[in-house]
Design an enzyme around this catalytic site. Sequence first.
Site, PDB file in Angstrom:
ATOM      1  N   TYR A 146       0.955  -1.107   0.049  1.00 42.58           N
ATOM      2  CA  TYR A 146       0.044   0.103  -0.115  1.00 42.58           C
ATOM      3  C   TYR A 146       0.719   1.311   0.015  1.00 42.58           C
ATOM      4  CZ  TYR A 146      -3.730   3.147   1.689  1.00 42.58           C
ATOM      5  OH  TYR A 146      -4.540   4.477   1.681  1.00 42.58           O
ATOM      6  N   ASP A 218       0.201  -7.637   6.442  1.00 40.87           N
ATOM      7  CA  ASP A 218      -1.096  -6.758   6.134  1.00 40.87           C
ATOM      8  C   ASP A 218      -2.119  -7.631   5.362  1.00 40.87           C
ATOM      9  OD1 ASP A 218      -2.987  -5.164   5.084  1.00 40.87           O
ATOM     10  OD2 ASP A 218      -1.825  -3.621   4.627  1.00 40.87           O
TER      11      ASP A 218
HETATM   12  C1  LIG Z   1      -6.562   0.987   2.567  1.00 40.05           C
HETATM   13  C2  LIG Z   1      -5.296   0.495   2.915  1.00 40.05           C
HETATM   14  C3  LIG Z   1      -4.398   0.745   4.115  1.00 40.05           C
HETATM   15  C4  LIG Z   1      -4.632   1.948   4.740  1.00 40.05           C
HETATM   16  O1  LIG Z   1      -5.847   1.831   5.594  1.00 40.05           O
HETATM   17  P1  LIG Z   1      -6.526   3.244   6.076  1.00 40.05           P
HETATM   18  O2  LIG Z   1      -7.592   2.612   6.669  1.00 40.05           O
HETATM   19  O3  LIG Z   1      -6.808   3.992   4.740  1.00 40.05           O
HETATM   20  O4  LIG Z   1      -5.628   4.018   6.965  1.00 40.05           O
HETATM   21  C5  LIG Z   1      -3.255  -0.443   4.341  1.00 40.05           C
HETATM   22  N1  LIG Z   1      -3.069  -1.393   3.760  1.00 40.05           N
HETATM   23  C6  LIG Z   1      -3.853  -1.669   2.731  1.00 40.05           C
HETATM   24  C7  LIG Z   1      -3.440  -3.050   1.743  1.00 40.05           C
HETATM   25  C8  LIG Z   1      -5.014  -0.980   2.303  1.00 40.05           C
HETATM   26  O5  LIG Z   1      -5.694  -1.567   1.301  1.00 40.05           O
END
Ligand SMILES: *Cc1c(COP(=O)(O)O)cnc(C)c1O
Length: 436
Positions: A146, A218
């Site tokens: 991201y 993540d």
């Molecule tokens: C959207 C996203 C984020 C960030 O999240 P927010 O809630 O916008 O701060 C991090 N990692 C991934 C894979 C995302 O899609």
Amino acid sequence: MKKSYQDIEQKRSEGDIWFNDLKRKRSQGPTLHSNRYEGCSASTKSVHAGQYDDPTTGALGTPIFQCSTFYLNEASYEAIAEGRGRDEMIYTRYGNPSQWSVQEKLSALENAESTIVFSSGMAAISTAILGMLDKGSHVVSSRDIYGGTYNFLYEDLAKYGMSVSFTSPTNIKDIEANIQEHTKILFFEALTNPLLKVTPIEALVALAKKYNLRVIIDNTFLTPYNVKPLDLGVDLVVNSATKYLNGHSDLIGGTVSGSRKLIDVIWPQMLKNGGAMDPHGCFLLERSLKTFALRMRTHNANAMALATYLENHSHIKKVYYPGLASHDQHELAQQQLGGKYSGMVSFEIKGGDKNAHSLLKLLKLPKEATSLGGVESLISLPYNTSQASLTKEQQNAIGINDGLIRLSVGVEDIEDLISDFNQALHTIFKQQPHYA
Ligand SMILES: *Cc1c(COP(=O)(O)O)cnc(C)c1O
């Protein structure tokens, strides 16, 4: 005597004790009286786990504890003195029953001992990373992450005297080659944006064990419904709750889950960075999570059907979806995800970005917007959104080709979605679509 950084480094090089240096006492922690519905499956946990039924009023469901502070008493003074303010109600940045409740539900869904909810995915990610590192630490990650996370690693770690290397998310040899003396964590996304590459989690965990590193995954694109990274040996799993976990495009939030021991290391970092989730946000997230499994089932099924439809369409050049046999890593995806491939589909339309823009305008159901994981289908082009900071050459080098479209498939009826794509593609190409 106060321990020096060198002492800690010395101890670390001797073995796995670096996070065991934590002296804070632990108690049972914020578990309320509800249970985790262990032994139950995802839907049951989604509905019931963590819910706090207020004994005073008999209200069924977790009330919104919309307060910033709590009456102090013997238990809270004791908790403050012992540095375990997480376990008592003292102040909402430290903890609040609305947080505890949704944290319990998330822990049940992740098979985690403990979870912290954050005000955004980025708050969760930056806090988890900082919490695990010290001055001089090094991180191995990937460019396939991201943008916000990439910017944090690339721009901010150096401010703290830390460093990062970016490598392939799929090639374990490349990842290993980037491990240095002071590497502490491997940070990767389980399924990447927008080309939906699958990170080999078990191989990554084995590599981390060999070098005594921690793995943070993540899992935003997959969610615990599709894969539970902690079950595969990952140390911490982070999610942007903004996406599938909340699922209604009406909340910004994040989560970090793992062992109680590691979450106890992240919690004081959260106090400093300040990204706690507010009580009303907790209510929205817990409410949304009741239909989490129900939604994910439909996202997965709709995406599989739409990916298959697009792959067979004569005006679609290429489809990226881990559930298709044509995906580079289909075998790994089958093994790691057990037939649950998420609701994200990327594809290239013939005629390049010009036709891609037309498609976005002609589609009636998928909304042209960034973000993902909502009940409504969302569609966007990586070249002018998530990968917009790259030059055309850089985009092509990492596979962001002309005409690439990213689709977050919602829970609308699949027949309606397919007929919408049919009409839009038909209008663009002015002829009946041919099926291969
Ligand atoms: C959207 C996203 C984020 C960030 O999240 P927010 O809630 O916008 O701060 C991090 N990692 C991934 C894979 C995302 O899609």
